[in-house]
Design an enzyme around this catalytic site. Structure first.
Site, PDB file in Angstrom:
ATOM      1  CG  ASP A  13      -1.829  -1.237   1.234  1.00 19.63           C
ATOM      2  OD1 ASP A  13      -2.252  -1.669   0.151  1.00 19.63           O
ATOM      3  OD2 ASP A  13      -2.065  -1.772   2.319  1.00 19.63           O
ATOM      4  CD  GLU A  14       4.761  -0.487  -0.335  1.00 17.17           C
ATOM      5  OE1 GLU A  14       3.904  -0.789  -1.191  1.00 17.17           O
ATOM      6  OE2 GLU A  14       5.415  -1.332   0.279  1.00 17.17           O
ATOM      7  CE  LYS A  16       2.371  -2.513  -4.366  1.00 15.65           C
ATOM      8  NZ  LYS A  16       2.067  -2.188  -2.967  1.00 15.65           N
ATOM      9  CE  LYS A  18       0.651  10.226  -7.505  1.00 14.90           C
ATOM     10  NZ  LYS A  18       0.821  11.349  -6.599  1.00 14.90           N
ATOM     11  CB  ALA A  39      -2.913  -6.513  -5.199  1.00 13.06           C
ATOM     12  N   GLY A  40      -4.689  -4.377  -3.543  1.00 15.24           N
ATOM     13  CA  GLY A  40      -5.680  -3.313  -3.735  1.00 15.24           C
ATOM     14  C   GLY A  40      -4.910  -2.108  -4.230  1.00 15.24           C
ATOM     15  CG  HIS A  41      -2.447  -2.289  -6.957  1.00 20.46           C
ATOM     16  ND1 HIS A  41      -1.699  -2.996  -7.867  1.00 20.46           N
ATOM     17  CD2 HIS A  41      -2.006  -2.681  -5.744  1.00 20.46           C
ATOM     18  CE1 HIS A  41      -0.849  -3.779  -7.217  1.00 20.46           C
ATOM     19  NE2 HIS A  41      -1.024  -3.613  -5.930  1.00 20.46           N
ATOM     20  CB  THR A 128      -6.416 -10.647   1.805  1.00 23.93           C
ATOM     21  OG1 THR A 128      -5.886 -11.691   0.960  1.00 23.93           O
ATOM     22  CG2 THR A 128      -5.382  -9.544   1.954  1.00 23.93           C
ATOM     23  CD  GLN A 222       0.558  -9.047  -2.737  1.00 23.22           C
ATOM     24  OE1 GLN A 222       1.143  -9.698  -3.562  1.00 23.22           O
ATOM     25  NE2 GLN A 222      -0.697  -8.695  -2.899  1.00 23.22           N
ATOM     26  CB  THR A 237       1.929 -12.342   0.430  1.00 19.68           C
ATOM     27  OG1 THR A 237       0.846 -12.906  -0.319  1.00 19.68           O
ATOM     28  CG2 THR A 237       3.055 -11.915  -0.492  1.00 19.68           C
ATOM     29  CE  LYS A 329      -1.328   7.922   1.469  1.00 21.55           C
ATOM     30  NZ  LYS A 329      -2.283   6.824   1.737  1.00 21.55           N
ATOM     31  CG  LEU A 330       6.904  14.687   1.706  1.00 21.55           C
ATOM     32  CD1 LEU A 330       7.637  13.810   2.728  1.00 21.55           C
ATOM     33  CD2 LEU A 330       7.930  15.316   0.762  1.00 21.55           C
TER      34      LEU A 330
END
Ligand code: GDP
Ligand code: IMO
Ligand code: MG
Length: 423
Positions: A13-14, A16, A18, A39-41, A128, A222, A237, A329-330
């Protein structure tokens, strides 16, 4: 630059998706190489938000061929739900290729996932529950069914019946609920027919694209510390999200890869159980979760928050041969008086050399921090590095100095254009 890889450097969830969406503009193929619908992108374009689980994040561009590589485990109900949802919103999936060598997930994999987790009790992984581990276990046991098998649909139906019957016997023996194997055979025969036009020899297609001079982007799901080998085992995972997994999961050799972009949030989150040296419990953690909307896309679970950990990031640079970092996300830290960055670990008062090879040790280390003053202003409208406040630049430069690779992209908001790209 024919082949680039995007890899998560923390616990997922970094941001990726975007960055992949951003890079996809200059690539012809975007290829998922491992994982599945765990995954949730998320990609945000204008007022539209797309939450992708299986379809590569490049799908939003007409010129991109999205590819599900051989290293992926594919849940057909989710795949078609996602295709239908995207197409109803005007995004065509007609160019999608699904590797004939990718493995299929069946409902019994999900039953087994839940059964294993309930047997672990308090020691559960916090998966999950999508059946990812059991599907990869079947692959390793050489009893998994591949997407290419749907080419002969009668034989495929018979194989589903056989595997389903075996899985049913095992699940009941383990104390799980009985289920209707024939209903699954009927359901998956229909899904298999629908899959047929998407199934392709993606290894061949990708090599043909590379040989004709196209740029190919390999999308990791992941992240490094969820990697089955290099992550915080057993709280990981069941695939290899690290850059090496991109080769095995696509059939593209390492010498073709010229760029490896590691995605790191300006802080850290993790979902599920496992050690987390910089975890923040209390008000500051809640503030990160609130401002960063840190709730899982797939399960809705609250993500555990913590400070940025440069010991882990430096390890991720090594494991993945990162050529650069995208720091996302800065902007979430805009209102913080002070931002802490972990630059070392100690154990029982003794300094550690680096990232420990034992998850139990990681669970006991003390994080050593550098405290930086916050910049206390909004970053969301910044588009050039020079415009950034000196205090935000100080954080970026500390990261670069500590991990030894440049920060090439800085995320300042969820929208597609909300980033600073350094030339
Ligand atoms: P992924 O799994 O690595 O693709 O990341 P997710 O999509 O699960 O989670 C990242 C979340 O952060 C998504 O909601 C994104 O829209 C959002 N996001 C990505 N980059 C940024 C950024 O630079 N700033 C902010 N505020 N949000 C971002
Ligand atoms: P993206 O691609 C965050 C975590 C689960 C659990 C562990 C094992 O969106 O970054 P699994 O279902 O894979 O067997 O669960 O891995 N996990 C993720 N955490 N982001 C993800 O994907 C994840 N995919 C799996 O929470 O701790
Ligand atoms: Mg995610």
């Amino acid at each position: 630059m024919p082949v680039a890889v995007v890899v998560g450097t923390q616990w997922g969830d970094e941001g990726k998706a975007k960055v992949i969406d951003l890079l996809a503009e200059s690539h012809s193929h975007v290829v998922r190489y491992q994982g599945g619908h765990n995954a949730g992108h998320t990609v945000v374009v204008g007022d539209q938000r797309y939450a992708l689980q299986l379809i590569p994040s490049g799908v939003l561009y007409d010129h991109v061929t999205p590819v599900i590589g051989n290293g992926v485990v594919v849940d057909l109900p989710t795949l078609f739900k996602e295709i239908d949802s995207l197409e109803s919103r005007g995004i065509s999936c007609s160019k999608l290729l699904v590797s004939s060598l990718s493995q299929l997930i069946f409902p019994w994999h999900q039953h087994l996932d839940a059964l294993h987790e309930s047997k672990l009790g308090d020691a559960k992984i916090g998966t999950t529950l999508k059946g990812i581990g059991p599907a990869y276990a079947d692959k390793a046991l050489r009893v998994g069914l591949r997407a290419g098998m749907v080419r002969d649909i009668a034989q495929f139906a018979e194989l589903v019946r056989q595997r389903g019957t075996d899985a049913h016997a095992m699940i009941v023996a383990l104390g799980g609920e009985p289920f209707d194997v024939e209903a699954i055979v009927v359901q998956f025969t229909e899904l298999g027919k629908r899959l047929q036009p998407y199934v392709a020899d993606t290894v061949n297609a990708l090599h043909a694209a590379i040989e004709s001079g196209s740029n190919v982007l390999l999308e990791g799901a992941q992240a490094t510390f969820l990697d089955l080998d290099h992550g915080t085992y057993p709280f990981v995972t069941s695939s290899n999200p690290t850059a090496g997994g991109a080769c095995a999961g696509t059939g593209i050799g390492p010498r073709s890869i010229t760029r490896v972009v590691g995605i790191a949030k300006a802080y850290t989150t993790r979902v599920g159980s496992g050690p987390f040296p910089t975890e923040l419990i209390g008000e500051l953690g809640d503030k990160i979760v609130d401002i960063g909307h840190e709730f899982g896309t797939v399960t809705g679970r609250r993500r555990r928050p913590g400070w940025l950990d440069l010991v882990m990031l430096r390890h991720a640079v090594r494991i993945n041969s990162l050529t650069e970092i995208a720091l996302t996300k800065l902007d979430v830290l805009d209102t913080f008086e002070e931002v802490r960055i972990c630059v070392g670990y100690s154990l029982n008062g003794k300094q550690l050399d680096g990232y420990p090879d034992d998850s139990n040790v990681l669970g006991e280390v003390m994080a050593q921090y550098v405290d930086l003053p916050g910049w206390k202003q909004e970053l969301c409208n910044h588009r050039s590095y020079d415009q950034l406040p000196a205090r935000a630049k100080a954080l970026i430069e500390l990261v670069e100095k500590h991990v030894g690779v440049p920060v090439s992209i800085i995320g300042v908001g969820p929208e597609r254009d909300a980033c600073v790209v350094r030339s």
